[in-house]
Every structure is written in C-alpha cells, then in structure tokens.
Enzyme design. Structure first.
Site, PDB file in Angstrom:
ATOM      1  CG  ASP A 109     -11.756 -12.573  10.009  1.00 30.50           C
ATOM      2  OD1 ASP A 109     -11.468 -11.860  10.985  1.00 30.50           O
ATOM      3  OD2 ASP A 109     -12.857 -12.514   9.415  1.00 30.50           O
ATOM      4  CG  HIS A 124      -8.121  -4.791   2.993  1.00 28.10           C
ATOM      5  ND1 HIS A 124      -8.031  -4.321   4.284  1.00 28.10           N
ATOM      6  CD2 HIS A 124      -8.168  -3.699   2.202  1.00 28.10           C
ATOM      7  CE1 HIS A 124      -8.007  -2.991   4.259  1.00 28.10           C
ATOM      8  NE2 HIS A 124      -8.101  -2.591   3.010  1.00 28.10           N
ATOM      9  CB  THR A 192     -11.352  -0.180  11.790  1.00 23.43           C
ATOM     10  OG1 THR A 192     -10.212   0.136  10.981  1.00 23.43           O
ATOM     11  CG2 THR A 192     -12.375   0.946  11.688  1.00 23.43           C
ATOM     12  CB  ALA A 235     -17.291  -5.170  18.525  1.00 25.38           C
TER      13      ALA A 235
HETATM   14  C1  BV8 Z   1      -3.300   1.580  -1.651  1.00 24.30           C
HETATM   15  C2  BV8 Z   1      -4.913  -7.517   3.883  1.00 24.30           C
HETATM   16  C3  BV8 Z   1      -2.698   2.665  -3.635  1.00 24.30           C
HETATM   17  C4  BV8 Z   1      -3.637  -8.239   4.039  1.00 24.30           C
HETATM   18  C5  BV8 Z   1      -4.532  -5.219   4.621  1.00 24.30           C
HETATM   19  C6  BV8 Z   1       0.266   7.288   4.359  1.00 24.30           C
HETATM   20  C7  BV8 Z   1      -0.972   7.854   4.621  1.00 24.30           C
HETATM   21  C8  BV8 Z   1      -2.136   7.263   4.154  1.00 24.30           C
HETATM   22  C9  BV8 Z   1      -2.082   6.078   3.413  1.00 24.30           C
HETATM   23  C10 BV8 Z   1      -0.844   5.533   3.176  1.00 24.30           C
HETATM   24  C11 BV8 Z   1       0.320   6.123   3.629  1.00 24.30           C
HETATM   25  N1  BV8 Z   1       1.346   5.345   3.243  1.00 24.30           N
HETATM   26  C12 BV8 Z   1       0.881   4.273   2.548  1.00 24.30           C
HETATM   27  C13 BV8 Z   1      -0.432   4.404   2.486  1.00 24.30           C
HETATM   28  C14 BV8 Z   1      -1.352   3.507   1.817  1.00 24.30           C
HETATM   29  C15 BV8 Z   1      -1.563   2.257   2.642  1.00 24.30           C
HETATM   30  C16 BV8 Z   1      -1.927   2.583   4.066  1.00 24.30           C
HETATM   31  O1  BV8 Z   1      -3.055   2.932   4.362  1.00 24.30           O
HETATM   32  N2  BV8 Z   1      -0.941   2.443   4.966  1.00 24.30           N
HETATM   33  C17 BV8 Z   1      -1.196   2.758   6.357  1.00 24.30           C
HETATM   34  C18 BV8 Z   1      -0.589   1.680   7.254  1.00 24.30           C
HETATM   35  C19 BV8 Z   1      -0.618   4.143   6.662  1.00 24.30           C
HETATM   36  N3  BV8 Z   1      -2.694   1.611   1.998  1.00 24.30           N
HETATM   37  C20 BV8 Z   1      -2.456   0.759   0.995  1.00 24.30           C
HETATM   38  O2  BV8 Z   1      -1.370   0.414   0.622  1.00 24.30           O
HETATM   39  C21 BV8 Z   1      -3.706   0.248   0.300  1.00 24.30           C
HETATM   40  N4  BV8 Z   1      -3.520   0.387  -1.112  1.00 24.30           N
HETATM   41  O3  BV8 Z   1      -3.297   2.612  -1.031  1.00 24.30           O
HETATM   42  O4  BV8 Z   1      -3.048   1.468  -2.976  1.00 24.30           O
HETATM   43  C22 BV8 Z   1      -2.613   2.287  -5.054  1.00 24.30           C
HETATM   44  C23 BV8 Z   1      -3.551   2.820  -5.941  1.00 24.30           C
HETATM   45  C24 BV8 Z   1      -3.419   2.510  -7.281  1.00 24.30           C
HETATM   46  C25 BV8 Z   1      -2.420   1.626  -7.728  1.00 24.30           C
HETATM   47  C26 BV8 Z   1      -1.518   1.057  -6.800  1.00 24.30           C
HETATM   48  C27 BV8 Z   1      -1.613   1.393  -5.454  1.00 24.30           C
HETATM   49  C28 BV8 Z   1      -3.922  -1.225   0.606  1.00 24.30           C
HETATM   50  C29 BV8 Z   1      -4.211  -1.398   2.074  1.00 24.30           C
HETATM   51  C30 BV8 Z   1      -4.637  -2.845   2.344  1.00 24.30           C
HETATM   52  C31 BV8 Z   1      -3.555  -3.556   3.112  1.00 24.30           C
HETATM   53  N5  BV8 Z   1      -4.040  -4.898   3.470  1.00 24.30           N
HETATM   54  N6  BV8 Z   1      -4.981  -6.451   4.886  1.00 24.30           N
HETATM   55  C32 BV8 Z   1      -3.589  -9.027   5.307  1.00 24.30           C
HETATM   56  O5  BV8 Z   1      -4.496  -8.886   6.173  1.00 24.30           O
HETATM   57  O6  BV8 Z   1      -2.649  -9.822   5.434  1.00 24.30           O
HETATM   58  S1  BV8 Z   1      -4.669  -4.014   5.795  1.00 24.30           S
HETATM   59  C33 BV8 Z   1      -4.830  -4.685   7.353  1.00 24.30           C
HETATM   60  O7  BV8 Z   1      -4.990  -3.553   8.204  1.00 24.30           O
HETATM   61  C34 BV8 Z   1      -6.069  -5.515   7.607  1.00 24.30           C
HETATM   62  O8  BV8 Z   1      -6.961  -5.569   6.527  1.00 24.30           O
HETATM   63  C35 BV8 Z   1      -6.719  -4.757   8.755  1.00 24.30           C
HETATM   64  O9  BV8 Z   1      -8.064  -4.944   8.844  1.00 24.30           O
HETATM   65  C36 BV8 Z   1      -6.377  -3.409   8.322  1.00 24.30           C
HETATM   66  C37 BV8 Z   1      -6.648  -2.234   9.157  1.00 24.30           C
HETATM   67  O10 BV8 Z   1      -6.348  -2.508  10.462  1.00 24.30           O
HETATM   68  P1  BV8 Z   1      -7.600  -2.604  11.463  1.00 24.30           P
HETATM   69  O11 BV8 Z   1      -8.584  -3.557  10.887  1.00 24.30           O
HETATM   70  O12 BV8 Z   1      -8.081  -1.249  11.781  1.00 24.30           O
HETATM   71  O13 BV8 Z   1      -6.905  -3.315  12.660  1.00 24.30           O
HETATM   72  P2  BV8 Z   1      -6.030  -2.614  13.796  1.00 24.30           P
HETATM   73  O14 BV8 Z   1      -5.312  -3.695  14.542  1.00 24.30           O
HETATM   74  O15 BV8 Z   1      -5.271  -1.486  13.212  1.00 24.30           O
HETATM   75  O16 BV8 Z   1      -7.137  -1.977  14.758  1.00 24.30           O
HETATM   76  C38 BV8 Z   1      -7.983  -2.831  15.508  1.00 24.30           C
HETATM   77  C39 BV8 Z   1      -8.946  -1.903  16.208  1.00 24.30           C
HETATM   78  O17 BV8 Z   1      -9.885  -2.696  16.916  1.00 24.30           O
HETATM   79  C40 BV8 Z   1      -8.273  -1.006  17.238  1.00 24.30           C
HETATM   80  O18 BV8 Z   1      -8.773   0.303  17.087  1.00 24.30           O
HETATM   81  C41 BV8 Z   1      -8.714  -1.594  18.588  1.00 24.30           C
HETATM   82  O19 BV8 Z   1      -8.870  -0.597  19.567  1.00 24.30           O
HETATM   83  C42 BV8 Z   1     -10.038  -2.190  18.228  1.00 24.30           C
HETATM   84  N7  BV8 Z   1     -10.467  -3.320  19.044  1.00 24.30           N
HETATM   85  C43 BV8 Z   1      -9.698  -4.317  19.564  1.00 24.30           C
HETATM   86  N8  BV8 Z   1     -10.491  -5.201  20.203  1.00 24.30           N
HETATM   87  C44 BV8 Z   1     -11.776  -4.756  20.069  1.00 24.30           C
HETATM   88  C45 BV8 Z   1     -11.759  -3.556  19.333  1.00 24.30           C
HETATM   89  N9  BV8 Z   1     -12.882  -2.874  19.033  1.00 24.30           N
HETATM   90  C46 BV8 Z   1     -14.050  -3.388  19.475  1.00 24.30           C
HETATM   91  N10 BV8 Z   1     -14.146  -4.531  20.185  1.00 24.30           N
HETATM   92  C47 BV8 Z   1     -13.032  -5.233  20.505  1.00 24.30           C
HETATM   93  N11 BV8 Z   1     -13.154  -6.369  21.217  1.00 24.30           N
END
Ligand code: BV8
Ligand code: ZN
Length: 253
Positions: A109, A124, A192, A235
């Site tokens: 963002d 990302h 995160t 945060a």
């Molecule tokens: C890769 C860009 C390999 C796009 C994003 C199984 C196990 C482990 C891994 C995997 C698996 N299956 C698949 C995978 C790999 C996969 C993955 O991790 N999947 C997950 C879902 C299981 N990862 C990938 O695919 C990555 N690539 O592994 O490649 C490879 C290697 C070689 C060759 C080819 C391939 C790529 C991952 C990147 C994906 N792109 N974003 C877009 O945004 O449109 S990820 C997306 O999720 C965002 O970037 C986001 O930031 C990110 C993570 O989410 P969070 O930021 O943590 O957000 P979330 O909503 O989850 O949490 C918010 C938190 O804030 C919460 O905890 C909440 O309590 C807290 N909160 C809320 N309000 C507040 C607060 N905290 C403080 N104050 C507040 N006010």
C-alpha cells in the site's frame, strides 16, 4: 498491569539496542482504514486473494483481477499513514547509523514510503507499480488506470500489478536483504498474522539469530509462541508508548 512491565522491558531493550529491524503486515495499515486480509471485514471476506492474487487468476481473467486491485487502489489513495507508520519513521531516525535500522513490509500500500520511511524492503511489491508481461518495463501509477486491464504503450502487451502473487517467488535481492536484517538486536513483528511465507519465516530466522523478538498485534498469532514478548493492542498506540513519543510530536519527524 502486565503490558506496562512488558512495555518497560521493550523500552529498556530499545535503549541498549544497536540494531533494530521491523516486519510489518496488513495490520499496521488497519488504523489507516485499509482492510486487512484475514480480519473480520478483511478483503478475504468479499474476495478470496488465494483465488485472485495468483498468476492463474490473472491469466484466466486479467480484467477481473485488475478490478480487484482498482478497488484497493481507491481505498489506499484516500488512506493516510497512521501513528504506527510515523512511529517507525521516528525509530529509523533514532537508529540512523548505517545498517542499524531496516523496515521490511509485506504490504503493497506504499504507506510506509508516504510516511517517510527510507530503509524499506517491500517483500510483496507495490500496488502503485505495473510490470509489462512483454517488455518487462516497470512503471509507476499515480491513479487507477483509465482502461482495465491496461496495456503497455511501448509494446502493446498486457500490464500486471508489480506485486508478488501466491505461488510466485519473491525478488531474490529482497530476500537477501530481509535475511540480513534478521541479524539484529530487536526484531519487531507488527500487524501480521504470520501466515504467509517466506515473510513469516523472517521472525523465526531473527529468533534463531538471537534477536529479541517483539510482536505488536491486537490478537495472538501463528508467531506468538516463538516471540519473546507479545504486546497486545493497536499498533499505533503500542508503538507510541514503546517509543515514548507524545501524540503531538508524532507527525513531525
Ligand atoms: C512462494 C501481495 C514459492 C499481493 C501477498 C503452506 C505452508 C506454508 C507456505 C505455503 C503453503 N502453501 C502455499 C504456501 C506459500 C504461500 C503462502 O505462504 N501461503 C499461505 C497463505 C499459507 N506463499 C507464497 O506463495 C509466496 N511465494 O512461496 O513462492 C516459490 C519459490 C520459487 C519459485 C516459485 C515459487 C508469495 C506470498 C506473497 C503473496 N502476496 N500480497 C496482494 O497484496 O494483492 S500476501 C498478502 O498476505 C499481503 O502481502 C499481506 O500482507 C500478507 C500477509 O497477511 P498479513 O499482512 O499478515 O495480513 P493478515 O490480514 O493476515 O493479518 C493482519 C494482522 O494484523 C492480524 O494478525 C491482525 O490481528 C492484526 N491487526 C489488525 N489490526 C491491527 C492489527 N495489529 C495491530 N494493530 C492493529 N490496528
Ligand atoms: Zn511492454
């Protein structure tokens, strides 16, 4: 109150630290009004990023994927960095010697950059950049493209958002730089869920490297059992307290 002892501990650690790194996720932008991925009202509720933020989804229906990004661009365009983004700019100024501060974000963002963060790794990518599928040229956007999906003015090929989709590799240099930032005294993990890899793995790597790992989140996460301290709360409020910054000084840095 428990948080105050933990807060004092983190403040003391910050006083004596030579190096600090921070990893942020969508939660740090929540107080700017940007929906997170997995919270209630998060963008996963209406759209499922695991189905949209993928190369397959884009290949199948680039217009639909671009419409989703256009929606997010609208929301982000109106958003301003919040207290948490600005607190990290203050932190960067406090740790101004070379290699003493590194901010790593999973967010696309651009709010850290707008707030004034310099030493920033965007794991990302960035929603305000496009990449051409043909000639690979990367361009900046200042608004939602007039036509969706947009095409390259140079070679006529389709443009994609310059972000990392699920199943896509992160930029190798970004990973090298982020891993180097795990060699640090304090590793802050802010807003995160720790669900997305390899970003989440950085907290584990910092812990293994001996860093004092501090989680700042409104709830427990997948990382809570490995961190040294979990500060539960918003945060913006927590970072202001950790840094001891008065509200009125927050936005001037
Ligand atoms: C890769 C860009 C390999 C796009 C994003 C199984 C196990 C482990 C891994 C995997 C698996 N299956 C698949 C995978 C790999 C996969 C993955 O991790 N999947 C997950 C879902 C299981 N990862 C990938 O695919 C990555 N690539 O592994 O490649 C490879 C290697 C070689 C060759 C080819 C391939 C790529 C991952 C990147 C994906 N792109 N974003 C877009 O945004 O449109 S990820 C997306 O999720 C965002 O970037 C986001 O930031 C990110 C993570 O989410 P969070 O930021 O943590 O957000 P979330 O909503 O989850 O949490 C918010 C938190 O804030 C919460 O905890 C909440 O309590 C807290 N909160 C809320 N309000 C507040 C607060 N905290 C403080 N104050 C507040 N006010
Ligand atoms: Zn092109």
């Amino acid at each position: 109150m428990k948080i105050s002892t933990d807060l004092k501990l983190v403040q003391a650690r910050l006083q004596s630290a030579k190096r600090v790194s921070a990893l942020t996720g969508a939660g740090i932008s929540a107080e700017s009004g940007i929906p997170t991925f997995r919270d209630k009202g998060g963008i996963w509720e209406k759209f499922d990023p695991s189905k949209l933020a993928t190369p397959e989804a884009f290949a199948k229906d680039p217009k639909h994927v671009w419409e989703w990004y256009a929606l997010r661009m609208q929301a982000i365009r109106e958003a301003k960095p919040n207290a948490a983004h600005h607190a990290l700019v203050h932190l960067e100024k406090r740790f101004s010697t070379p290699n003493s501060f590194q901010l790593i974000t999973q967010n696309i963002d651009n709010l850290h950059r707008t707030a004034g963060s310099q030493n920033l790794i965007e794991l990302h990518g960035n929603i305000w950049r496009t990449r051409c599928l043909g000639c690979k040229v990367i361009r900046s956007l200042s608004a939602v493209p007039d036509v969706l999906p947009p095409y390259c003015l140079d070679c006529g090929n389709l443009l994609r958002p310059d972000v990392v989709w699920f199943g896509e590799a992160l930029d190798p240099q970004a990973i090298v730089d982020a891993e180097a930032a795990c060699e640090t005294d304090i590793f802050l993990v802010i807003g995160t869920s720790g669900e997305v890899w390899p970003a989440a793995g950085l907290a584990h790597q910092a812990k293994r490297a001996g860093a004092f790992v501090v989680e700042v989140n409104t709830q427990r996460t997948a990382l809570s059992e490995i961190v040294d301290i979990s500060l539960l709360g918003k945060a913006g409020e927590i970072l202001e307290k950790i840094m001891g910054i008065k509200e009125e000084d927050l936005f001037s840095h």
